[in-house]
Scaffold this motif. Structure first.
Motif, PDB file in Angstrom:
ATOM      1  N   ILE A 189      -1.866   0.136   9.641  1.00 38.77           N
ATOM      2  CA  ILE A 189      -1.512   1.530   9.877  1.00 38.77           C
ATOM      3  C   ILE A 189      -2.014   2.357   8.700  1.00 38.77           C
ATOM      4  CG2 ILE A 189       0.492   1.089  11.352  1.00 38.77           C
ATOM      5  CD1 ILE A 189       2.294   1.451   8.927  1.00 38.77           C
ATOM      6  N   ASP A 190      -2.261   3.653   8.943  1.00 36.33           N
ATOM      7  CA  ASP A 190      -2.725   4.505   7.848  1.00 36.33           C
ATOM      8  C   ASP A 190      -1.655   5.480   7.366  1.00 36.33           C
ATOM      9  OD1 ASP A 190      -2.663   6.652   9.643  1.00 36.33           O
ATOM     10  OD2 ASP A 190      -4.820   6.672   9.959  1.00 36.33           O
ATOM     11  N   SER A 191      -0.496   5.477   8.025  1.00 32.44           N
ATOM     12  CA  SER A 191       0.619   6.352   7.651  1.00 32.44           C
ATOM     13  C   SER A 191       1.927   5.651   8.016  1.00 32.44           C
ATOM     14  CB  SER A 191       0.539   7.695   8.383  1.00 32.44           C
ATOM     15  OG  SER A 191      -0.666   8.368   8.089  1.00 32.44           O
ATOM     16  N   ALA A 194      -4.225   1.070  13.525  1.00 32.38           N
ATOM     17  CA  ALA A 194      -5.622   0.629  13.468  1.00 32.38           C
ATOM     18  C   ALA A 194      -6.184   0.509  14.881  1.00 32.38           C
ATOM     19  CB  ALA A 194      -5.703  -0.721  12.761  1.00 32.38           C
ATOM     20  N   LEU A 243       1.303   4.595   1.424  1.00 31.45           N
ATOM     21  CA  LEU A 243       0.824   5.351   2.579  1.00 31.45           C
ATOM     22  C   LEU A 243       1.584   6.664   2.724  1.00 31.45           C
ATOM     23  CD1 LEU A 243       0.548   2.503   5.263  1.00 31.45           C
ATOM     24  CD2 LEU A 243      -1.242   3.397   3.755  1.00 31.45           C
ATOM     25  N   PRO A 252       0.826  -1.201   0.000  1.00 25.20           N
ATOM     26  CA  PRO A 252       0.000   0.000   0.000  1.00 25.20           C
ATOM     27  C   PRO A 252       0.865   1.258   0.000  1.00 25.20           C
ATOM     28  CG  PRO A 252      -0.022  -1.042   2.165  1.00 25.20           C
ATOM     29  CD  PRO A 252       0.660  -1.994   1.228  1.00 25.20           C
ATOM     30  N   TRP A 254       4.350  10.416  14.943  1.00 20.88           N
ATOM     31  CA  TRP A 254       3.745   9.107  15.184  1.00 20.88           C
ATOM     32  C   TRP A 254       2.944   9.085  16.476  1.00 20.88           C
ATOM     33  CZ3 TRP A 254       2.455   5.437  12.141  1.00 20.88           C
ATOM     34  CH2 TRP A 254       1.983   4.237  12.683  1.00 20.88           C
ATOM     35  N   ALA A 308      -7.857  -5.442   8.455  1.00 23.83           N
ATOM     36  CA  ALA A 308      -7.736  -4.552   7.315  1.00 23.83           C
ATOM     37  C   ALA A 308      -6.519  -4.972   6.501  1.00 23.83           C
ATOM     38  CB  ALA A 308      -7.584  -3.112   7.795  1.00 23.83           C
ATOM     39  N   GLU A 309      -6.427  -4.483   5.270  1.00 26.78           N
ATOM     40  CA  GLU A 309      -5.296  -4.841   4.421  1.00 26.78           C
ATOM     41  C   GLU A 309      -3.979  -4.497   5.089  1.00 26.78           C
ATOM     42  OE1 GLU A 309      -3.471  -3.846  -0.028  1.00 26.78           O
ATOM     43  OE2 GLU A 309      -5.232  -2.788   0.727  1.00 26.78           O
ATOM     44  N   ALA A 339       3.576  10.140   8.277  1.00 29.38           N
ATOM     45  CA  ALA A 339       2.938  10.813   9.414  1.00 29.38           C
ATOM     46  C   ALA A 339       3.759  12.028   9.828  1.00 29.38           C
ATOM     47  CB  ALA A 339       2.810   9.848  10.590  1.00 29.38           C
ATOM     48  N   TRP A 354      -4.561  -0.091  19.080  1.00 26.97           N
ATOM     49  CA  TRP A 354      -4.353   1.072  19.942  1.00 26.97           C
ATOM     50  C   TRP A 354      -4.079   0.606  21.367  1.00 26.97           C
ATOM     51  CZ3 TRP A 354      -9.152   4.504  18.429  1.00 26.97           C
ATOM     52  CH2 TRP A 354      -8.895   5.117  17.183  1.00 26.97           C
ATOM     53  N   HIS A 406      -2.070   6.712  14.323  1.00 20.90           N
ATOM     54  CA  HIS A 406      -2.044   6.185  12.955  1.00 20.90           C
ATOM     55  C   HIS A 406      -2.097   4.660  12.904  1.00 20.90           C
ATOM     56  CE1 HIS A 406      -1.451  10.167  11.345  1.00 20.90           C
ATOM     57  NE2 HIS A 406      -0.471  10.366  12.213  1.00 20.90           N
TER      58      HIS A 406
END
Length: 257
Positions: free
Chosen positions: A136-138, A30, A5, A3, A11, A132-133, A8, A34, A28
């Motif tokens: 992390i989103d960043s 999932a 991305l 992916p 972090w 999810a794939e 950030a 957390w 950042h």
């Protein structure tokens, strides 16, 4: 295909909580991974309670908070989301019963869905999350290896036991062995201030989980009897004694709320 991305800006989120306590979180990551990282400032040395997932570098952030004071990093238990950054610190403590899993990392965090273990996915489902794939989103830094990331083991310098004291110079925490979530789960109790750090033994707004329900019930009953002012858990928000009692009573009665 990996992916693509963004990077950030930072972090960790850093939130002062009063009473020389600071909360660090990883916005950042999932939601399933957390967890709370707690920094407690002391006169002579500081205490770091849990170290998150180990995705971004934690030590530089803690060094800004500690201002040159020595830091004792303590793991409340051996799960990946509480020991990920432990290897970064010079002083690393946990309970003796969880030390082997800290040093071996039985079920490490991986960041791609295709690499998650069956046990990991089952645990996600228990808490109501779907994989999810990517978790992390960043990216924490340029060049971060999503595919190669895995929780790093850490050598334990001191194996803690029930009743041990962690002295910061102007405040002292008592180690409470509260097995059940894991064999070596601990809570840290500051009797002077009434602050209790519970790891994953008790937190609110989500279900708690026990590997050993019998010992877990005994541990919850022990914590229920403390004259707590504020509870800082391993996940979610901080809360007071009334919610602590309600959560423990509901858990012992078999309710998840």
């Amino acid at each position: 295909m990996m992916p693509d991305l963004p990077l950030a800006e930072r972090w960790f989120d850093v939130t002062p909580m009063g009473d020389a306590i600071t909360l660090l979180t990883e916005p950042h990551a999932a939601p399933y991974i957390w967890s709370n990282i707690w920094h407690v400032r002391g006169r002579d040395r500081d205490l770091l309670i849990d170290t998150g997932n180990g995705i971004g570098a934690l030590r530089p952030v803690v060094e800004e908070l500690s201002g040159g004071r020595p830091v004792i990093a303590v793991a409340t238990h051996s799960h990946f989301d509480h020991i990920g950054g432990l290897h970064e610190f010079d002083v690393r403590w946990c309970h003796s019963a969880d030390a082997p899993d800290v040093e071996a990392v039985g079920d490490p965090l991986r960041l791609l869905e295709r690499d998650l273990s069956e046990a990991f996915v089952q645990d996600m489902a228990y808490y109501g999350y779907e994989p999810a794939e990517v978790l992390i989103d960043s990216l924490p830094f340029d060049g971060f290896d999503i595919e190669g990331f895995s929780t790093r083991p850490a050598t334990v310098d001191r194996a803690l036991a029930d009743g041990d004291e962690i002295r910061l110079g102007d405040r002292t925490f008592e180690v409470l062995h509260v097995p059940g979530h894991t064999p070596g789960s601990i809570a840290l109790w500051d009797e002077r201030s009434g602050a209790l750090f519970t790891g994953d033994t008790v937190y609110v707004d989500d279900a708690v989980h026990a590997e050993d329900p019998g010992r877990f019930a005994e541990s919850l009953a022990r914590l229920r009897g403390l004259p707590v002012e504020v509870v800082h858990g391993g996940h979610n928000r901080s809360f007071g004694r009334e919610e602590l009692v309600a959560k423990i009573d509901a858990t012992l009665a078999g309710r998840t709320g």
